[in-house]
Design a protein around this motif. Structure first.
Motif, short mmCIF file in Angstrom:
data_model
loop_
_atom_site.label_atom_id
_atom_site.label_comp_id
_atom_site.label_asym_id
_atom_site.label_seq_id
_atom_site.Cartn_x
_atom_site.Cartn_y
_atom_site.Cartn_z
N ASN A 32 0.69 -1.10 -0.12
CA ASN A 32 -0.05 -0.11 0.13
C ASN A 32 0.91 1.21 0.04
O ASN A 32 2.09 1.02 0.46
CB ASN A 32 -0.97 -0.06 1.26
CG ASN A 32 -0.25 0.20 2.43
OD1 ASN A 32 0.20 1.28 2.92
ND2 ASN A 32 -0.07 -0.81 3.12
N GLY A 33 0.34 2.31 -0.67
CA GLY A 33 1.02 3.58 -0.47
C GLY A 33 1.60 4.19 0.61
O GLY A 33 2.37 4.70 0.79
N ALA A 34 0.57 3.92 1.78
CA ALA A 34 1.04 4.88 3.20
C ALA A 34 2.40 3.91 3.60
O ALA A 34 3.18 4.87 4.17
CB ALA A 34 -0.05 4.53 3.84
N ASP A 35 2.45 2.69 3.23
CA ASP A 35 3.85 2.27 3.95
C ASP A 35 4.96 2.30 3.07
O ASP A 35 6.34 2.55 3.61
CB ASP A 35 3.51 0.65 3.88
CG ASP A 35 2.61 -0.02 4.90
OD1 ASP A 35 2.36 0.82 6.08
OD2 ASP A 35 2.35 -1.09 5.14
N GLY A 41 10.92 8.11 4.01
CA GLY A 41 11.25 9.02 4.93
C GLY A 41 12.50 8.28 5.68
O GLY A 41 13.02 9.35 6.62
N ARG A 42 12.77 7.12 5.76
CA ARG A 42 13.84 6.51 6.44
C ARG A 42 14.86 5.56 5.79
O ARG A 42 15.66 5.21 6.33
CB ARG A 42 12.89 5.53 7.58
CG ARG A 42 12.46 4.18 7.06
CD ARG A 42 11.88 3.45 8.07
NE ARG A 42 11.31 2.23 7.79
CZ ARG A 42 9.96 1.98 7.53
NH1 ARG A 42 9.05 3.28 7.94
NH2 ARG A 42 9.11 1.09 6.80
N ARG A 53 -3.57 1.68 -8.65
CA ARG A 53 -4.58 1.38 -7.83
C ARG A 53 -4.19 0.36 -6.72
O ARG A 53 -3.98 -0.85 -6.92
CB ARG A 53 -5.68 0.53 -8.78
CG ARG A 53 -6.42 1.47 -9.71
CD ARG A 53 -7.61 0.56 -10.18
NE ARG A 53 -8.21 1.34 -11.29
CZ ARG A 53 -7.72 0.87 -12.64
NH1 ARG A 53 -7.09 0.24 -13.19
NH2 ARG A 53 -8.67 1.84 -13.59
N VAL A 54 -3.78 1.03 -5.51
CA VAL A 54 -3.29 0.23 -4.24
C VAL A 54 -3.97 0.78 -3.44
O VAL A 54 -4.32 2.02 -3.39
CB VAL A 54 -1.93 0.32 -4.20
CG1 VAL A 54 -0.82 -0.40 -5.36
CG2 VAL A 54 -1.34 1.83 -4.14
N PRO A 55 -4.24 0.01 -1.91
CA PRO A 55 -4.79 0.43 -0.92
C PRO A 55 -4.13 1.78 -0.51
O PRO A 55 -3.06 2.08 -0.42
CB PRO A 55 -4.73 -0.62 0.06
CG PRO A 55 -4.53 -1.79 -0.92
CD PRO A 55 -3.52 -1.50 -1.98
N ILE A 60 -0.33 7.44 -7.70
CA ILE A 60 -0.19 8.73 -8.53
C ILE A 60 0.01 9.72 -7.07
O ILE A 60 0.78 10.64 -7.00
CB ILE A 60 -1.29 9.22 -8.95
CG1 ILE A 60 -0.93 10.51 -9.63
CG2 ILE A 60 -2.52 9.50 -8.34
CD1 ILE A 60 -0.01 10.40 -10.88
N GLU A 61 -0.66 9.39 -5.87
CA GLU A 61 -0.33 10.22 -4.60
C GLU A 61 0.95 10.02 -4.32
O GLU A 61 1.84 10.86 -3.79
CB GLU A 61 -1.21 10.03 -3.72
CG GLU A 61 -2.65 10.46 -4.11
CD GLU A 61 -2.55 12.16 -4.43
OE1 GLU A 61 -2.10 12.76 -3.45
OE2 GLU A 61 -3.36 12.16 -5.41
N VAL A 62 1.56 8.83 -4.30
CA VAL A 62 2.94 8.38 -3.79
C VAL A 62 4.00 9.34 -4.84
O VAL A 62 5.08 9.80 -4.18
CB VAL A 62 3.46 6.94 -3.88
CG1 VAL A 62 4.74 6.56 -3.58
CG2 VAL A 62 2.36 6.19 -3.08
N LEU A 63 3.66 9.20 -5.91
CA LEU A 63 4.62 10.14 -6.87
C LEU A 63 4.64 11.50 -6.53
O LEU A 63 5.42 12.01 -6.45
CB LEU A 63 4.02 9.86 -8.32
CG LEU A 63 4.67 10.82 -9.15
CD1 LEU A 63 6.25 10.45 -9.45
CD2 LEU A 63 4.09 10.52 -10.87
N LYS A 64 3.40 12.02 -6.32
CA LYS A 64 3.39 13.49 -5.99
C LYS A 64 4.19 13.63 -4.41
O LYS A 64 4.97 14.68 -4.42
CB LYS A 64 1.81 13.87 -5.76
CG LYS A 64 1.26 14.19 -7.14
CD LYS A 64 -0.17 14.41 -6.88
CE LYS A 64 -0.90 14.44 -8.28
NZ LYS A 64 -2.54 14.76 -7.79
N HIS A 65 4.10 12.89 -3.58
CA HIS A 65 4.82 12.78 -2.30
C HIS A 65 6.36 12.86 -2.58
O HIS A 65 7.17 13.64 -2.29
CB HIS A 65 4.43 11.68 -1.44
CG HIS A 65 5.36 11.63 -0.23
ND1 HIS A 65 5.09 12.41 1.09
CD2 HIS A 65 6.30 11.08 0.09
CE1 HIS A 65 5.74 12.35 1.90
NE2 HIS A 65 6.75 11.54 1.54
#
Length: 235
Positions: A32-35, A41-42, A53-55, A60-65
């Motif tokens: 998932n993108g949150a993990d 960050g580490r 499409r992942v939970p 696309i939001e990971v890319l923006k991050h």
């Protein structure tokens, strides 16, 4: 190369990892993108392969991050079933470097990965025995480094650490990544050894906080960055 894979289908993730690892890469898989965002960050990842499409947090939001929040320039390849021109355009405009559609075609996929690596990390693909990096001459047979009028002998671990830092100059490199590259693992004992080796390199290669050309700086809570002093960046 250390490749981060964002893919929530376990069988497909395993298949992609096998393709990459057979080609000599190391992979870390996130379902998932949150993990993946937490890992960014580490740790220091060389290349990202993202599904859309992942939970929890989409690709696309990971890319923006990666691009907008972290300001990272490491290459990003989308591996996804979304094939509409509008989706491809959105990903590329958001900062993706390439786009590969499912089902995975191993040869094409690896060719795209290798093209991104060649373009982004030309210094790390150089296998010459004598390497010239930032005005320092690295001899991979003798583990010696020449700069200015000096010739410095380094231990095997010192030389490996120095080469990796010079090949990745201006990048923030995590402690975990440095320990993995040089010692093949981690832990408190190796963490202390890393700090000792960093201290030796600062002295032996003139990389201290007051050095006139290059400085090996700590990044609190993360790792280290080898940086050119501002007035010498364009020298």
């Amino acid at each position: 190369m250390y490749i981060g894979l964002l893919e929530d289908e376990p069988q497909l993730a395993q298949y992609v990892c096998e393709i990459l690892e057979k080609a000599g890469h190391t992979t870390n898989t996130f379902s998932n993108g949150a993990d993946m965002i937490k890992a960014i960050g580490r740790d220091t990842i060389d290349l990202y392969v993202l599904d859309w499409r992942v939970p929890r947090v989409s690709g696309i939001e990971v890319l923006k991050h990666i691009r907008e929040i972290r300001g990272l320039k490491e290459p990003v390849l989308f591996l996804t079933s979304k094939t509409d021109e509008q989706d491809i355009t959105e990903a590329l405009n958001a900062g993706a470097d390439d786009y590969c559609t499912k089902p995975v075609r191993p040869q094409e996929f690896l060719a795209r990965i290798n093209a991104l690596i060649r373009r982004t990390y030309p210094e790390r693909n150089n296998q010459d025995i004598i390497r010239n990096l930032l005005g320092y001459k690295f001899n991979q047979l003798s583990n010696t480094v020449e700069f200015e009028d000096l010739s410095v002998n380094l231990s095997e671990k010192e030389f490996k650490l120095a080469m990796f830092l010079f090949e990745n100059h201006e990048r923030a490199i995590s402690r975990d990544r440095l320990m993995q590259e040089v010692w093949g693992g981690g832990g408190d004992a190796l963490s202390r050894s890393l700090d000792v080796h960093i201290s030796w390199l600062r002295k032996k290669l003139d990389l201290a906080a007051t050095s006139p050309k290059l400085r090996l700086k700590p990044i609190y809570g993360f790792g280290y960055r080898l940086m050119a002093v501002e007035e010498h960046r364009d020298a």
